[in-house]
Scaffold this motif. Structure first.
Motif, PDB file in Angstrom:
ATOM      1  N   GLU A 115       0.830  -1.210   0.000  1.00  0.00           N
ATOM      2  CA  GLU A 115       0.000   0.000   0.000  1.00  0.00           C
ATOM      3  C   GLU A 115       0.862   1.257   0.000  1.00  0.00           C
ATOM      4  N   GLU A 116       1.932   1.234   0.810  1.00  0.00           N
ATOM      5  CA  GLU A 116       2.825   2.396   0.865  1.00  0.00           C
ATOM      6  C   GLU A 116       3.502   2.644  -0.471  1.00  0.00           C
ATOM      7  N   LEU A 117       3.989   1.582  -1.105  1.00  0.00           N
ATOM      8  CA  LEU A 117       4.670   1.736  -2.389  1.00  0.00           C
ATOM      9  C   LEU A 117       3.711   2.201  -3.479  1.00  0.00           C
ATOM     10  N   GLU A 118       2.518   1.651  -3.506  1.00  0.00           N
ATOM     11  CA  GLU A 118       1.565   2.053  -4.543  1.00  0.00           C
ATOM     12  C   GLU A 118       1.237   3.539  -4.441  1.00  0.00           C
ATOM     13  N   GLU A 119       1.027   4.008  -3.217  1.00  0.00           N
ATOM     14  CA  GLU A 119       0.708   5.428  -3.048  1.00  0.00           C
ATOM     15  C   GLU A 119       1.884   6.304  -3.452  1.00  0.00           C
ATOM     16  N   ALA A 120       3.091   5.948  -2.997  1.00  0.00           N
ATOM     17  CA  ALA A 120       4.268   6.761  -3.325  1.00  0.00           C
ATOM     18  C   ALA A 120       4.576   6.728  -4.818  1.00  0.00           C
ATOM     19  N   LEU A 121       4.437   5.568  -5.435  1.00  0.00           N
ATOM     20  CA  LEU A 121       4.770   5.456  -6.847  1.00  0.00           C
ATOM     21  C   LEU A 121       3.712   6.106  -7.733  1.00  0.00           C
ATOM     22  N   ARG A 122       2.465   6.073  -7.316  1.00  0.00           N
ATOM     23  CA  ARG A 122       1.436   6.777  -8.080  1.00  0.00           C
ATOM     24  C   ARG A 122       1.697   8.279  -8.059  1.00  0.00           C
ATOM     25  N   ASP A 123       2.040   8.800  -6.876  1.00  0.00           N
ATOM     26  CA  ASP A 123       2.355  10.226  -6.801  1.00  0.00           C
ATOM     27  C   ASP A 123       3.584  10.557  -7.644  1.00  0.00           C
ATOM     28  N   ARG A 124       4.573   9.669  -7.611  1.00  0.00           N
ATOM     29  CA  ARG A 124       5.780   9.905  -8.407  1.00  0.00           C
ATOM     30  C   ARG A 124       5.477   9.838  -9.900  1.00  0.00           C
ATOM     31  N   ALA A 125       4.641   8.896 -10.310  1.00  0.00           N
ATOM     32  CA  ALA A 125       4.283   8.796 -11.722  1.00  0.00           C
ATOM     33  C   ALA A 125       3.519  10.031 -12.185  1.00  0.00           C
ATOM     34  N   ASP A 126       2.648  10.575 -11.327  1.00  0.00           N
ATOM     35  CA  ASP A 126       1.932  11.796 -11.689  1.00  0.00           C
ATOM     36  C   ASP A 126       2.884  12.983 -11.810  1.00  0.00           C
ATOM     37  N   SER A 127       3.923  13.007 -10.978  1.00  0.00           N
ATOM     38  CA  SER A 127       4.850  14.136 -10.994  1.00  0.00           C
ATOM     39  C   SER A 127       5.799  14.113 -12.186  1.00  0.00           C
TER      40      SER A 127
ATOM     41  N   ALA B  66       2.478  12.541 -20.746  1.00  0.00           N
ATOM     42  CA  ALA B  66       1.189  12.728 -21.391  1.00  0.00           C
ATOM     43  C   ALA B  66       0.225  11.592 -21.061  1.00  0.00           C
ATOM     44  N   ARG B  67       0.729  10.390 -20.939  1.00  0.00           N
ATOM     45  CA  ARG B  67      -0.059   9.245 -20.512  1.00  0.00           C
ATOM     46  C   ARG B  67       0.585   8.697 -19.244  1.00  0.00           C
ATOM     47  N   VAL B  68      -0.076   8.921 -18.119  1.00  0.00           N
ATOM     48  CA  VAL B  68       0.487   8.463 -16.843  1.00  0.00           C
ATOM     49  C   VAL B  68       0.408   6.946 -16.787  1.00  0.00           C
ATOM     50  N   PRO B  69       1.535   6.253 -16.621  1.00  0.00           N
ATOM     51  CA  PRO B  69       1.494   4.787 -16.609  1.00  0.00           C
ATOM     52  C   PRO B  69       0.830   4.255 -15.347  1.00  0.00           C
ATOM     53  N   VAL B  70       0.154   3.133 -15.492  1.00  0.00           N
ATOM     54  CA  VAL B  70      -0.434   2.442 -14.352  1.00  0.00           C
ATOM     55  C   VAL B  70       0.667   1.699 -13.613  1.00  0.00           C
ATOM     56  N   VAL B  71       0.753   1.914 -12.308  1.00  0.00           N
ATOM     57  CA  VAL B  71       1.819   1.324 -11.497  1.00  0.00           C
ATOM     58  C   VAL B  71       1.378  -0.056 -11.018  1.00  0.00           C
ATOM     59  N   ASP B  72       2.207  -1.048 -11.265  1.00  0.00           N
ATOM     60  CA  ASP B  72       1.957  -2.424 -10.838  1.00  0.00           C
ATOM     61  C   ASP B  72       3.132  -2.866  -9.971  1.00  0.00           C
ATOM     62  N   VAL B  73       2.876  -2.993  -8.670  1.00  0.00           N
ATOM     63  CA  VAL B  73       3.926  -3.354  -7.710  1.00  0.00           C
ATOM     64  C   VAL B  73       3.822  -4.838  -7.401  1.00  0.00           C
ATOM     65  N   ARG B  74       4.942  -5.538  -7.540  1.00  0.00           N
ATOM     66  CA  ARG B  74       5.001  -6.972  -7.255  1.00  0.00           C
ATOM     67  C   ARG B  74       6.105  -7.212  -6.235  1.00  0.00           C
ATOM     68  N   LEU B  75       5.689  -7.642  -5.047  1.00  0.00           N
ATOM     69  CA  LEU B  75       6.624  -7.830  -3.948  1.00  0.00           C
ATOM     70  C   LEU B  75       7.182  -9.259  -3.949  1.00  0.00           C
ATOM     71  N   GLN B  76       8.434  -9.340  -3.535  1.00  0.00           N
ATOM     72  CA  GLN B  76       9.108 -10.624  -3.426  1.00  0.00           C
ATOM     73  C   GLN B  76       9.989 -10.609  -2.183  1.00  0.00           C
ATOM     74  N   PRO B  77       9.771 -11.495  -1.236  1.00  0.00           N
ATOM     75  CA  PRO B  77      10.608 -11.499  -0.022  1.00  0.00           C
ATOM     76  C   PRO B  77      12.059 -11.817  -0.342  1.00  0.00           C
ATOM     77  N   ALA B  78      12.951 -11.251   0.453  1.00  0.00           N
ATOM     78  CA  ALA B  78      14.382 -11.426   0.203  1.00  0.00           C
ATOM     79  C   ALA B  78      14.794 -12.866   0.282  1.00  0.00           C
ATOM     80  N   SER B  79      14.128 -13.663   1.100  1.00  0.00           N
ATOM     81  CA  SER B  79      14.489 -15.085   1.211  1.00  0.00           C
ATOM     82  C   SER B  79      14.165 -15.869  -0.031  1.00  0.00           C
ATOM     83  N   GLY B  80      13.300 -15.316  -0.890  1.00  0.00           N
ATOM     84  CA  GLY B  80      12.926 -16.031  -2.113  1.00  0.00           C
ATOM     85  C   GLY B  80      13.754 -15.666  -3.296  1.00  0.00           C
ATOM     86  N   ARG B  81      14.821 -14.908  -3.085  1.00  0.00           N
ATOM     87  CA  ARG B  81      15.673 -14.506  -4.210  1.00  0.00           C
ATOM     88  C   ARG B  81      16.512 -15.675  -4.687  1.00  0.00           C
TER      89      ARG B  81
END
Length: 203
Positions: free
Chosen positions: A172-184, A188-203
């Motif tokens: 939720e935090e990343l989506e809000e911050a990245l949406r604001d960043r994308a708007d800033s 001309a076409r603001v991209p839709v932000v798609d956040v996909r999380l991956q835990p560090a142990s699964g790398r």
């Protein structure tokens, strides 16, 4: 009602030209000049035209070269099911489709148009720059170890490696911050932000 109590009318904004408004609404994408393709086409067409003129002049002078007779005889006597005819046709079709694709597409896919500030002015931002700005925004959040970004015309996909954070809260935090960043970014076409999380142990 006194004059001071009377409601003030909003000043009417001057109506701009329809073309200017259209340019403000829909900025054009960056079209590639494709000088190499144009030169290649001009060279091929010029070579064919020069050969045709040469054969015409040679025929009028009754000095047609032997290779022209051999080529004409080969075209007339060979069946259309021959392999070389099929290969030539396929190559010509592929080249034709490639040229049509180049003519219908603007090229320069790495450039994203910005919101225009004037009818005759268009600015662009590279996808790499937009991706780096979004990546730095994601890295500023607590618990984010790394972020990989892929930006297209309509979407920005971020794969984020994290640790020691609640995934729902971080998402939720990343989506809000990245949406604001994308708007800033003023694209001309603001991209839709798609956040996909991956835990560090699964790398």
């Amino acid at each position: 009602m006194s004059v001071l109590d009377a409601p003030l009318d909003k000043p009417s904004e001057p109506s701009g030209d329809s073309e200017a408004e259209e340019a403000y609404r829909k900025p054009r994408r960056a079209w590639s000049p494709r000088g190499f393709v144009a030169a290649l086409c001009a060279l091929g067409i010029g070579g064919l035209a020069g050969t045709a003129v040469f054969l015409g002049v040679a025929a009028r002078l009754e000095r047609t070269p032997q290779w022209a007779y051999d080529l004409l005889d080969r075209v007339q006597t060979n069946d259309w099911t021959d392999r070389w005819v099929w290969v030539t046709g396929v190559v010509a079709a592929v080249v034709g489709l490639w040229l049509l694709l180049l003519a219908w597409t603007p090229g320069r896919r790495h450039l994203l148009p910005l919101r225009p500030v004037a009818p005759d002015m268009t600015a662009f931002m590279t996808r790499r720059t937009a991706g780096n700005l979004l990546r730095h925004t994601a890295l500023a959040s607590t618990g984010v170890l790394d972020a990989r970004v892929r930006v297209t015309r309509r979407k920005a996909v971020l794969r984020v490696d994290y640790h020691f954070r609640d995934p729902d809260e971080l998402h939720e935090e990343l989506e809000e911050a990245l949406r604001d960043r994308a708007d800033s970014l003023l694209l001309a076409r603001v991209p839709v932000v798609d956040v996909r999380l991956q835990p560090a142990s699964g790398r």
